[in-house]
Design a protein around this motif. Sequence first.
Motif, PDB file in Angstrom:
ATOM      1  N   GLU A 120      -3.177  -2.132  -6.701  1.00 15.04           N
ATOM      2  CA  GLU A 120      -3.438  -1.027  -5.777  1.00 15.04           C
ATOM      3  C   GLU A 120      -3.231   0.331  -6.436  1.00 15.04           C
ATOM      4  O   GLU A 120      -3.970   1.272  -6.160  1.00 15.04           O
TER       5      GLU A 120
ATOM      6  N   SER B 254       2.505   1.772  -3.466  1.00  9.99           N
ATOM      7  CA  SER B 254       1.424   2.064  -4.412  1.00  9.99           C
ATOM      8  C   SER B 254       0.929   3.495  -4.249  1.00  9.99           C
ATOM      9  O   SER B 254       0.707   4.205  -5.242  1.00  9.99           O
TER      10      SER B 254
ATOM     11  N   GLY C 101       0.815  -1.207   0.000  1.00 12.51           N
ATOM     12  CA  GLY C 101       0.000   0.000   0.000  1.00 12.51           C
ATOM     13  C   GLY C 101       0.850   1.259   0.000  1.00 12.51           C
ATOM     14  O   GLY C 101       0.517   2.250  -0.649  1.00 12.51           O
TER      15      GLY C 101
END
Length: 179
Positions: free
Chosen positions: A39, A14, A11
Amino acid sequence: MVSEAESAAAGSWSRDVYQALKDQGISVVGFVPDGGMKEVIDLCLADPDMRTIPLTNESEGPGLLAGCWLGGAKGCLIMQSTGVGNVINNASMSEVCQFPFLALVSWRSSWAEGNRWQVPMGQRCRDYFKMAGFQAMTVDSADDAGASVAAAAEEAFNTLNGVGVFFSQRVMGVKRFLR
């Protein structure tokens, strides 16, 4: 199975990539669905200021990016390394027609590949981009993801050239297959 730490790391890089696209003024993102870049794609899809366009095949990407540039917008193509074979003929339009071509590529077969079908193109995709006149950049560390995309975008849009940013499986994570 992905651990919470791996999920948080995915995350983070991304979000850094997405933010670099935003900061560079990218307003159109063409993509072929891809697990490694999922993502990033999801963040772009959720942004009401970004036009995200799912493609049926990577070969549609160069025409989309040329149209963006001619229309005054900045675009980016997100794809998997196996799609390089689909895009490479049309990608050389960037050099001839002098429009920027920014590609973010999930680079399969770069680290602990578990799918035999990914190996041939994964081993050759960077060379194919170079033969089409592209600069090929590699991201091997999640910490470098955002800065690498920003640098690639600046190069592509300032020089009107093609730049491919290849994200190693060290960054995206390795897909595991059960036997």
